[in-house]
Design a protein around this motif. Sequence first.
Motif, PDB file in Angstrom:
ATOM      1  N   CYS A  10      13.623  17.757  17.730  1.00 64.31           N
ATOM      2  CA  CYS A  10      15.031  18.086  17.467  1.00 64.31           C
ATOM      3  C   CYS A  10      15.421  17.574  16.080  1.00 64.31           C
ATOM      4  O   CYS A  10      16.363  16.802  15.929  1.00 64.31           O
ATOM      5  CB  CYS A  10      15.876  17.425  18.570  1.00 64.31           C
ATOM      6  N   THR A  11      14.696  17.992  15.066  1.00 67.44           N
ATOM      7  CA  THR A  11      14.983  17.509  13.708  1.00 67.44           C
ATOM      8  C   THR A  11      16.281  18.108  13.191  1.00 67.44           C
ATOM      9  O   THR A  11      16.678  19.204  13.583  1.00 67.44           O
ATOM     10  CB  THR A  11      13.861  17.928  12.727  1.00 67.44           C
ATOM     11  N   ALA A  12      16.895  17.373  12.285  1.00 65.28           N
ATOM     12  CA  ALA A  12      18.122  17.874  11.651  1.00 65.28           C
ATOM     13  C   ALA A  12      17.780  19.147  10.883  1.00 65.28           C
ATOM     14  O   ALA A  12      16.898  19.136  10.020  1.00 65.28           O
ATOM     15  CB  ALA A  12      18.678  16.816  10.705  1.00 65.28           C
ATOM     16  N   ARG A  14      18.907  21.892   8.267  1.00 65.88           N
ATOM     17  CA  ARG A  14      19.908  22.039   7.193  1.00 65.88           C
ATOM     18  C   ARG A  14      19.830  23.390   6.500  1.00 65.88           C
ATOM     19  O   ARG A  14      20.551  23.631   5.538  1.00 65.88           O
ATOM     20  CB  ARG A  14      19.742  20.888   6.191  1.00 65.88           C
ATOM     21  N   MET A  85      14.982  15.242   2.404  1.00 67.24           N
ATOM     22  CA  MET A  85      16.170  15.049   3.242  1.00 67.24           C
ATOM     23  C   MET A  85      17.435  15.135   2.371  1.00 67.24           C
ATOM     24  O   MET A  85      18.403  15.821   2.715  1.00 67.24           O
ATOM     25  CB  MET A  85      16.078  13.687   3.946  1.00 67.24           C
ATOM     26  N   ALA A  89      20.367  17.790   2.577  1.00 72.29           N
ATOM     27  CA  ALA A  89      21.764  17.399   2.803  1.00 72.29           C
ATOM     28  C   ALA A  89      22.657  18.041   1.748  1.00 72.29           C
ATOM     29  O   ALA A  89      23.762  18.531   2.049  1.00 72.29           O
ATOM     30  CB  ALA A  89      21.888  15.877   2.769  1.00 72.29           C
ATOM     31  N   LEU A  92      22.981  21.759   2.490  1.00 69.16           N
ATOM     32  CA  LEU A  92      23.889  22.017   3.617  1.00 69.16           C
ATOM     33  C   LEU A  92      25.348  21.918   3.166  1.00 69.16           C
ATOM     34  O   LEU A  92      26.184  22.753   3.528  1.00 69.16           O
ATOM     35  CB  LEU A  92      23.595  21.014   4.749  1.00 69.16           C
ATOM     36  N   TYR A 126      29.512  10.515  21.275  1.00 68.37           N
ATOM     37  CA  TYR A 126      28.121  10.578  20.811  1.00 68.37           C
ATOM     38  C   TYR A 126      27.111  10.991  21.892  1.00 68.37           C
ATOM     39  O   TYR A 126      26.222  11.800  21.591  1.00 68.37           O
ATOM     40  CB  TYR A 126      27.727   9.301  20.050  1.00 68.37           C
ATOM     41  N   CYS A 144      22.584  20.209  12.870  1.00 69.22           N
ATOM     42  CA  CYS A 144      22.545  18.979  12.073  1.00 69.22           C
ATOM     43  C   CYS A 144      23.872  18.256  12.244  1.00 69.22           C
ATOM     44  O   CYS A 144      24.939  18.834  12.007  1.00 69.22           O
ATOM     45  CB  CYS A 144      22.309  19.291  10.595  1.00 69.22           C
ATOM     46  N   PHE A 145      23.784  17.001  12.677  1.00 64.88           N
ATOM     47  CA  PHE A 145      24.981  16.146  12.695  1.00 64.88           C
ATOM     48  C   PHE A 145      25.421  15.934  11.249  1.00 64.88           C
ATOM     49  O   PHE A 145      24.566  15.692  10.383  1.00 64.88           O
ATOM     50  CB  PHE A 145      24.620  14.749  13.219  1.00 64.88           C
ATOM     51  N   THR A 146      26.703  16.001  10.974  1.00 64.71           N
ATOM     52  CA  THR A 146      27.164  15.600   9.644  1.00 64.71           C
ATOM     53  C   THR A 146      28.496  14.866   9.753  1.00 64.71           C
ATOM     54  O   THR A 146      29.239  15.049  10.718  1.00 64.71           O
ATOM     55  CB  THR A 146      27.394  16.807   8.682  1.00 64.71           C
ATOM     56  N   THR A 147      28.746  14.068   8.719  1.00 64.17           N
ATOM     57  CA  THR A 147      30.062  13.432   8.607  1.00 64.17           C
ATOM     58  C   THR A 147      30.744  13.818   7.294  1.00 64.17           C
ATOM     59  O   THR A 147      31.944  13.610   7.152  1.00 64.17           O
ATOM     60  CB  THR A 147      29.936  11.900   8.696  1.00 64.17           C
ATOM     61  N   PHE A 148      29.959  14.416   6.345  1.00 67.88           N
ATOM     62  CA  PHE A 148      30.551  14.678   5.026  1.00 67.88           C
ATOM     63  C   PHE A 148      31.778  15.597   5.063  1.00 67.88           C
ATOM     64  O   PHE A 148      32.671  15.453   4.224  1.00 67.88           O
ATOM     65  CB  PHE A 148      29.487  15.195   4.033  1.00 67.88           C
ATOM     66  N   VAL A 184      10.134  14.674  15.147  1.00 64.63           N
ATOM     67  CA  VAL A 184      10.946  13.642  14.482  1.00 64.63           C
ATOM     68  C   VAL A 184      10.049  12.444  14.146  1.00 64.63           C
ATOM     69  O   VAL A 184       9.072  12.185  14.857  1.00 64.63           O
ATOM     70  CB  VAL A 184      12.149  13.180  15.351  1.00 64.63           C
ATOM     71  N   ARG A 186       9.974   8.659  14.090  1.00 60.82           N
ATOM     72  CA  ARG A 186      10.718   7.500  14.568  1.00 60.82           C
ATOM     73  C   ARG A 186       9.764   6.331  14.776  1.00 60.82           C
ATOM     74  O   ARG A 186       8.556   6.519  14.915  1.00 60.82           O
ATOM     75  CB  ARG A 186      11.419   7.815  15.913  1.00 60.82           C
TER      76      ARG A 186
HETATM   77  C1  LIG Z   1      26.387  10.207  12.940  1.00 60.53           C
HETATM   78  C2  LIG Z   1      25.427  10.965  12.078  1.00 60.53           C
HETATM   79  C3  LIG Z   1      25.867  11.478  10.860  1.00 60.53           C
HETATM   80  C4  LIG Z   1      25.004  12.238  10.062  1.00 60.53           C
HETATM   81  N1  LIG Z   1      25.497  12.764   8.899  1.00 60.53           N
HETATM   82  C5  LIG Z   1      24.709  13.586   8.159  1.00 60.53           C
HETATM   83  C6  LIG Z   1      25.250  14.250   7.014  1.00 60.53           C
HETATM   84  O1  LIG Z   1      26.426  14.080   6.648  1.00 60.53           O
HETATM   85  N2  LIG Z   1      24.463  15.099   6.331  1.00 60.53           N
HETATM   86  C7  LIG Z   1      23.160  15.346   6.723  1.00 60.53           C
HETATM   87  O2  LIG Z   1      22.489  16.166   6.086  1.00 60.53           O
HETATM   88  N3  LIG Z   1      22.609  14.724   7.808  1.00 60.53           N
HETATM   89  C8  LIG Z   1      23.346  13.858   8.534  1.00 60.53           C
HETATM   90  N4  LIG Z   1      22.842  13.257   9.668  1.00 60.53           N
HETATM   91  C9  LIG Z   1      21.443  13.552  10.105  1.00 60.53           C
HETATM   92  C10 LIG Z   1      20.495  12.392   9.793  1.00 60.53           C
HETATM   93  O3  LIG Z   1      20.406  12.231   8.390  1.00 60.53           O
HETATM   94  C11 LIG Z   1      19.118  12.677  10.395  1.00 60.53           C
HETATM   95  O4  LIG Z   1      19.208  12.760  11.805  1.00 60.53           O
HETATM   96  C12 LIG Z   1      18.135  11.577  10.021  1.00 60.53           C
HETATM   97  O5  LIG Z   1      17.869  11.597   8.639  1.00 60.53           O
HETATM   98  C13 LIG Z   1      16.797  11.724  10.764  1.00 60.53           C
HETATM   99  O6  LIG Z   1      16.254  12.998  10.494  1.00 60.53           O
HETATM  100  P1  LIG Z   1      15.750  13.925  11.674  1.00 60.53           P
HETATM  101  O7  LIG Z   1      16.823  13.909  12.727  1.00 60.53           O
HETATM  102  O8  LIG Z   1      15.536  15.269  11.059  1.00 60.53           O
HETATM  103  O9  LIG Z   1      14.471  13.328  12.179  1.00 60.53           O
HETATM  104  C14 LIG Z   1      23.660  12.464  10.473  1.00 60.53           C
HETATM  105  C15 LIG Z   1      23.221  11.924  11.696  1.00 60.53           C
HETATM  106  C16 LIG Z   1      24.086  11.192  12.495  1.00 60.53           C
HETATM  107  C17 LIG Z   1      23.603  10.656  13.817  1.00 60.53           C
END
Ligand SMILES: Cc1cc2nc3c(=O)[nH]c(=O)nc-3n(C[C@H](O)[C@H](O)[C@H](O)COP(=O)(O)O)c2cc1C
Length: 198
Positions: A10-12, A14, A85, A89, A92, A126, A144-148, A184, A186
Motif C-alpha cells: 500500500c505505497t503512497a 503520487r 519521494m 510529493a 502531486l 487516523y 496518498c495521505f497528504t497534509t500540504f 513498503v 519498513r
Molecule cells: C499523516 C501523513 C501525512 C502525509 N503527508 C504527505 C504529504 O503531504 N505529501 C506526500 O507526498 N506524502 C505524504 N504522506 C505519505 C508519506 O510520505 C509516506 O507514507 C511515507 O513516505 C512512506 O512511503 P510509503 O507509504 O510509500 O511506503 C503522509 C503520510 C501521513 C501518514
Amino acid sequence: MNVIDAMETCTAMRYFKPDPVPKEELEKLIYAATRASNPGNSQGWEFLIIDDPAIKGPVGETVLQGMAPFFANRPQGQDGVEERMLQGAEHLARTFAEVPAWIVCMARQVYPPHDPQESFMHSTIYPAAQNLIVAARELGIGTCFTTFPGAAEPQIRQLCNIPDDLHLFVYVAVGYPAKEFRPVRRKPVAEVLTWNRY
Ligand SMILES: Cc1cc2nc3c(=O)[nH]c(=O)nc-3n(C[C@H](O)[C@H](O)[C@H](O)COP(=O)(O)O)c2cc1C
C-alpha cells in the motif's frame, strides 16, 4: 488479495491516470473507513470527496502558490529513494487539480461526551483513514495521505461550505495508479518489538 498483502504493498501513490474513479468505488472506500475502531464508538468522523474541477482548480493554484518557495529551495533527497519521494510529493502538489478525487478526512470534537478532547479527533480519524487506503489498495486504487493542502484550508472551507465544527485532518489523493504498487519499506519487526520487558 488478502489484507496483509494489501498492507504490504500500500505505497503512497503520487502519480495517477486521468480516469475518474466511479462514485460506487469511492463510496466503498468511505464504507471501509467507517468500519474502523474509534473512541467509544462515537464515530465523530466525516468525509468530503472533492472531484469537481471548479473546486480542485482554484485550490490547486493556492497550493502551488503556497509551496512555490519550498519547491524553489527544496533540499536534495539523501538517497535515490528519498529523492524519488520528494519528486513525487512535488509532482502531486503541482498536479493537485488533476488528481481524480481528493477525500478530506475530518472529525468533530465529540469524545468523551462529558468533556470532549481534541486528541480523540486524531484517534478517530487516523484508523479510519488507514482502513480507507488499505481498502483502496485491494480495489486497485492508489492513494496518498497528504497534509500540504492544509495551506488552502480557508479556501477549501469556503468553496465547499464546510461547517465550522468540522476539523480537517488529512487529505487523501485517490485515483488509478500510473505507477506500480511496490512493497513498503519498513523496519523489521525485530527492531520495534519487545516482549514483556525492556
Ligand atoms: C499523516 C501523513 C501525512 C502525509 N503527508 C504527505 C504529504 O503531504 N505529501 C506526500 O507526498 N506524502 C505524504 N504522506 C505519505 C508519506 O510520505 C509516506 O507514507 C511515507 O513516505 C512512506 O512511503 P510509503 O507509504 O510509500 O511506503 C503522509 C503520510 C501521513 C501518514
